[in-house]
Design a protein around this motif. Structure first.
Motif, PDB file in Angstrom:
ATOM      1  N   ALA A 184      16.767 -36.298  46.339  1.00 24.42           N
ATOM      2  CA  ALA A 184      16.357 -34.958  45.918  1.00 24.42           C
ATOM      3  C   ALA A 184      16.710 -33.919  46.979  1.00 24.42           C
ATOM      4  O   ALA A 184      17.145 -32.808  46.667  1.00 24.42           O
ATOM      5  CB  ALA A 184      14.854 -34.938  45.643  1.00 24.42           C
ATOM      6  N   VAL A 185      16.531 -34.280  48.247  1.00 26.45           N
ATOM      7  CA  VAL A 185      16.883 -33.371  49.353  1.00 26.45           C
ATOM      8  C   VAL A 185      18.368 -33.040  49.314  1.00 26.45           C
ATOM      9  O   VAL A 185      18.780 -31.881  49.453  1.00 26.45           O
ATOM     10  CB  VAL A 185      16.497 -33.996  50.712  1.00 26.45           C
TER      11      VAL A 185
ATOM     12  N   ARG B 118      12.223 -28.908  44.362  1.00 29.50           N
ATOM     13  CA  ARG B 118      11.189 -29.233  43.376  1.00 29.50           C
ATOM     14  C   ARG B 118      11.825 -29.611  42.039  1.00 29.50           C
ATOM     15  O   ARG B 118      11.365 -30.547  41.363  1.00 29.50           O
ATOM     16  CB  ARG B 118      10.260 -28.028  43.198  1.00 29.50           C
ATOM     17  N   GLU B 119      12.862 -28.894  41.659  1.00 27.05           N
ATOM     18  CA  GLU B 119      13.562 -29.207  40.410  1.00 27.05           C
ATOM     19  C   GLU B 119      14.189 -30.591  40.476  1.00 27.05           C
ATOM     20  O   GLU B 119      14.139 -31.363  39.509  1.00 27.05           O
ATOM     21  CB  GLU B 119      14.639 -28.144  40.173  1.00 27.05           C
TER      22      GLU B 119
ATOM     23  N   THR C 289      14.218 -37.465  39.888  1.00 32.44           N
ATOM     24  CA  THR C 289      14.354 -38.707  40.648  1.00 32.44           C
ATOM     25  C   THR C 289      13.098 -38.955  41.461  1.00 32.44           C
ATOM     26  O   THR C 289      12.386 -38.015  41.847  1.00 32.44           O
ATOM     27  CB  THR C 289      15.560 -38.647  41.603  1.00 32.44           C
ATOM     28  N   THR C 290      12.839 -40.228  41.726  1.00 25.87           N
ATOM     29  CA  THR C 290      11.719 -40.597  42.600  1.00 25.87           C
ATOM     30  C   THR C 290      12.168 -40.722  44.042  1.00 25.87           C
ATOM     31  O   THR C 290      11.348 -40.915  44.933  1.00 25.87           O
ATOM     32  CB  THR C 290      11.117 -41.941  42.145  1.00 25.87           C
TER      33      THR C 290
ATOM     34  N   ARG D 152       1.746 -32.013  42.934  1.00 25.33           N
ATOM     35  CA  ARG D 152       3.053 -32.639  43.149  1.00 25.33           C
ATOM     36  C   ARG D 152       3.881 -32.596  41.875  1.00 25.33           C
ATOM     37  O   ARG D 152       3.357 -32.805  40.779  1.00 25.33           O
ATOM     38  CB  ARG D 152       2.877 -34.089  43.596  1.00 25.33           C
ATOM     39  N   PRO D 153       5.186 -32.328  41.998  1.00 27.31           N
ATOM     40  CA  PRO D 153       6.041 -32.329  40.798  1.00 27.31           C
ATOM     41  C   PRO D 153       6.133 -33.727  40.207  1.00 27.31           C
ATOM     42  O   PRO D 153       6.251 -34.719  40.935  1.00 27.31           O
ATOM     43  CB  PRO D 153       7.395 -31.846  41.337  1.00 27.31           C
ATOM     44  N   LYS D 154       6.079 -33.803  38.883  1.00 26.18           N
ATOM     45  CA  LYS D 154       6.130 -35.091  38.203  1.00 26.18           C
ATOM     46  C   LYS D 154       7.519 -35.330  37.625  1.00 26.18           C
ATOM     47  O   LYS D 154       8.250 -34.390  37.309  1.00 26.18           O
ATOM     48  CB  LYS D 154       5.085 -35.134  37.087  1.00 26.18           C
ATOM     49  N   LEU D 155       7.849 -36.594  37.491  1.00 21.62           N
ATOM     50  CA  LEU D 155       9.135 -36.963  36.920  1.00 21.62           C
ATOM     51  C   LEU D 155       9.141 -36.606  35.433  1.00 21.62           C
ATOM     52  O   LEU D 155       8.232 -36.961  34.693  1.00 21.62           O
ATOM     53  CB  LEU D 155       9.361 -38.462  37.099  1.00 21.62           C
ATOM     54  N   VAL D 156      10.143 -35.866  34.997  1.00 16.80           N
ATOM     55  CA  VAL D 156      10.255 -35.457  33.601  1.00 16.80           C
ATOM     56  C   VAL D 156      11.045 -36.512  32.838  1.00 16.80           C
ATOM     57  O   VAL D 156      12.114 -36.920  33.289  1.00 16.80           O
ATOM     58  CB  VAL D 156      10.957 -34.085  33.487  1.00 16.80           C
TER      59      VAL D 156
END
Length: 740
Positions: free
Chosen positions: A270-271, A258-259, A264-265, A342-346
């Motif tokens: 991310a995995v 999640r972090e 990244t999109t 859903r986590p959003k891009l910071v």
């Protein structure tokens, strides 16, 4: 928007889809084979207490000699018929007819009885049952026959070692279904609350269940090959341990995933980022628990020795599932796993704030906890230690010297009620005699010494093939003058005045061993009571031997992981203190609230192995992240940063693990209920107090010295401004107040 994450580059098809799909298919195949094997574990499981003793135990040696005097390995079922008044001649005649029907159930095996009690209000039969057969089924057949054929108005019981074994097996029957359902339901509800998502809890549960299927397959194979000895209690512990551990590892990975999604999109990137970040702490955690469990191989009790590889196999499968299946599922689901939140891009400008004290960007509970730790570190850790020490005082009331077998089963039991009836009308030890192996030349002297020992109701020599297991108050008709002899040894049966599974009976065995060895130093005292006594003695020896080994192993792993000596020493000390506090509170609960007669002698050891190994897990999760943050921001800001970012996930993991172990309480076996409370309470204590307050506050107070003698202990003071204990925390800048 410009992304700085390298994972924004196009990911090859084989990595984006092919590898995850193949991993999921592989685990589906493992579950397809391992799932059905779950119902076959009874084929390779045993609950025979005598088989758990080491070969060198006196009770084991006596049992081996017993085998030379008879053709089969038998355990007695004792049938008791009880009336409110003395039996009439007609009723005694009906009881005599019952004997023949019992022999038919046992395919012609010799049945002893009916033996009337001195008060005439009860009779008993002794039915030898082969322990190599289906004891539970045979006992049920006997109960059906007794219920149908016994005289009207009688209370009917099938008890003795065979009856108690059958009821114990029945009590374990819930392990195959109820236990698993309760544990999975508890985990699912907790994950729903934590993530407020539907798909993610399902993915985590799939990971746990598939890990359990793999573990069952592995354990079944080891038991089938004769490498391990599986029991009902190890089956239950395996299920709970795998579900709890796999979920814990999954939560750590999901937090990192999640972090990473906020940076990244690209879900594949991310995995991989999450996998790299969580691999070391998950591997270190799993290795710590596995090696700690394998330390049980140093046990002299075969039941403890067997649990080591069984539980270690479960943790190994949990480890692989969390590092392969879960990443594959996340690669396929991406952000959809967290739907609808859903986590959003910071934005890049908000990702790495210039830390002042490590609390920037944090809010809520963990900001408050970090603020407390930074303001009064010494007060916090000293108060925490004192609280744990007070709780530890209760350990002096822990009664872990074993409990009577009649107290082990916590639900209604025909066998337990039968033991009470037996004690009311016969010598309490009737049906479960003490067996003495003596030199033939000294047989009469040993027999005389046995009869003279306090607590012995009667004793006699056995002839070839005779199995006269009767009350000491009853004469054995035609007792043979010439005893059976094997290799110069004879057997003596002694009936005690106390129930065979009681502490008083064990005291008689201790005295009996002293007395007969004074006459024949090669004499052996065995039987049901001697087996329980030797089991308790061996379990207490294991506690003294295994605890130092486990601590040394865990210490070594932590030193390698944290590149420090001081930090591992303090972490292990904190977990040991937490264990003592958990045992102290548990003793008070068992004695004063639940009213238990005591605890199995193995409870402290199992509680220690699970609590210390699993407690260190959470410290590994915390301190590995603290070290990572300390390398970037300095030790004290790194401690607060590590506490804040791991607080939610570790607390969730602790609640999940506590809930899964608490599920053991649905099995009505005292040992499992006690272990469930000890581990569940201990994990919560460790998660809430030790990991959230004691360890961070102590580390903050010591500062960079916590990493001694590693490089971090020699680094220059933190470039960022640090808060000394007692210095007010600076207010966040206005533009930072709304940051995530």
């Amino acid at each position: 928007m410009k992304q700085r994450h390298p994972g924004t580059a196009r990911v090859p098809f084989w990595l984006r889809w092919l590898v995850p799909v193949l991993l999921v298919i592989t685990w589906l195949a493992i579950a397809g084979v391992g799932g059905p094997t779950f119902g076959r574990l009874d084929e390779v499981s045993s609950n025979d207490q005598a088989s758990f003793l080491p070969s060198g135990a006196e009770a084991t040696e006596a049992q081996n000699w017993q085998a030379k005097f008879r053709d089969s390995d038998e355990i007695p079922a004792v049938i008791v018929l009880e009336s409110g008044s003395a039996f009439t001649p007609a009723q005694l005649g009906e009881a005599a007819v019952l004997k023949g029907k019992l022999e038919e159930v046992q395919a012609g095996s010799a049945v002893i009885g009916p033996i009337p009690s001195e008060d005439g209000k009860a009779v008993q039969f002794v039915v030898p049952i082969s322990s190599s057969g289906e004891v539970k089924e045979i006992v049920q057949e006997l109960r059906d026959e007794v219920q149908a054929s016994a005289p009207e108005g009688m209370k009917r019981f099938v008890t003795g070692p065979a009856g108690l074994t059958a009821d114990l097996v029945s009590a374990f029957a819930g392990i195959d279904g109820i236990l698993l359902l309760v544990a999975l339901a508890a985990v699912f509800v907790i994950l729903l609350i934590v993530y407020r998502s539907l798909l993610l809890p399902i993915a985590v549960l799939f990971t746990s269940v598939f890990a359990l299927c793999a573990a069952i397959l592995l354990v079944f194979g080891m038991a089938k090959l004769g490498w391990i000895q599986l029991s009902g209690q190890s089956q239950g512990i395996l299920s709970i341990l795998v579900i709890g551990a796999a979920t814990d590892y999954a939560l750590l990975y999901v937090a990192r995933f999640r972090e990473a999604l906020t940076h990244t999109t690209n879900r594949t990137a991310a995995v991989l980022t999450a996998w790299k970040a969580s691999f070391e702490p998950i591997l270190a955690s799993g290795a710590t628990v596995i090696i700690a469990l394998l330390c049980l191989l140093f046990s002299d009790l075969n039941s403890n020795k067997a649990l080591g590889p069984v539980a270690a196999a479960g943790i190994l499968c949990s480890l692989f599932a969390a590092l392969t299946l879960l990443p594959a599922l996340m690669a396929l689901l991406g952000r959809a796993a967290f739907w609808p939140f859903r986590p959003k891009l910071v934005p890049e400008t908000e990702r790495e704030p210039q830390l002042v004290n490590g609390l920037e960007g944090q809010k809520g509970l963990w900001r408050g906890t970090g603020s407390l730790v930074s303001r009064r570190p010494r007060t916090v850790w000293v108060a925490s230690v004192l609280l744990l020490l007070v709780a530890s005082a209760g350990i002096l009331q822990l009664k872990a010297n074993g409990v009577p077998q009649t107290d082990v089963i916590l639900t209604a039991s025909n066998a337990v009620d039968g033991q009470d009836a037996l004690a009311r009308h016969f010598d309490a030890g009737s049906g479960s005699p003490v067996v003495i192996v003596a030199d033939g030349a000294k047989a009469e002297d040993v027999l005389a010494e046995t009869k003279a020992t306090g607590g012995v109701g009667g004793a006699y020599l056995l002839a070839d093939g005779a199995v006269p297991i009767i009350s000491g108050s009853q004469a054995a008709p035609g007792t043979p003058a010439a005893p059976g002899v094997r290799d110069g040894k004879v057997l003596i049966n002694a009936t005690l005045n106390y129930a065979a599974d009681s502490g008083d009976a064990e005291n008689v065995v201790v005295k009996l061993r002293e007395n007969v060895k004074a006459v024949d130093d090669g004499a052996l005292v065995g039987g049901v009571t001697a087996t329980a006594l030797d089991t308790n003695t061996t379990a207490q020896r294991d506690l003294v031997v295994i605890i130092p080994i486990v601590l040394a192993v865990i210490m070594a792993i932590l030193m390698l992981l944290l590149r420090s000596v001081l930090a591992p020493v303090l972490l292990v000390a904190s977990v040991v203190l937490s264990y003592a506090a958990a045992m102290g509170v548990s003793a008070l609960v068992f004695n004063n609230i639940l009213g238990f007669a005591g605890a199995d002698a193995t409870v402290p050891l199992f509680g220690f192995v699970f609590l210390v190994a699993l407690g260190v897990d959470y410290n590994i999760f915390l301190m590995s992240r603290v070290r990572e943050e300390s390398l970037k921001h300095g030790t004290r800001p790194g401690i607060l940063r590590g506490l804040g970012v791991t607080g939610g996930v570790i607390t969730s993991a602790g609640v999940v693990l506590a809930a899964t172990f608490a599920a053991l309480g649905v099995i009505p076996i005292m040992f499992l209920v006690q272990l469930a409370f000890i581990v569940a309470f201990g994990v919560l204590l460790d998660t809430v107090l030790v990991r959230s307050l004691l360890v961070p506050a102590l580390s903050y107070d010591l500062g960079r010295r916590i990493w001694w003698p590693g490089k971090l202990s020699k680094q220059e003071p933190d470039a960022a401004v640090q808060l000394d204990a007692g210095t007010p925390e600076p207010e966040p800048e206005p533009e930072a107040a709304g940051r995530r």
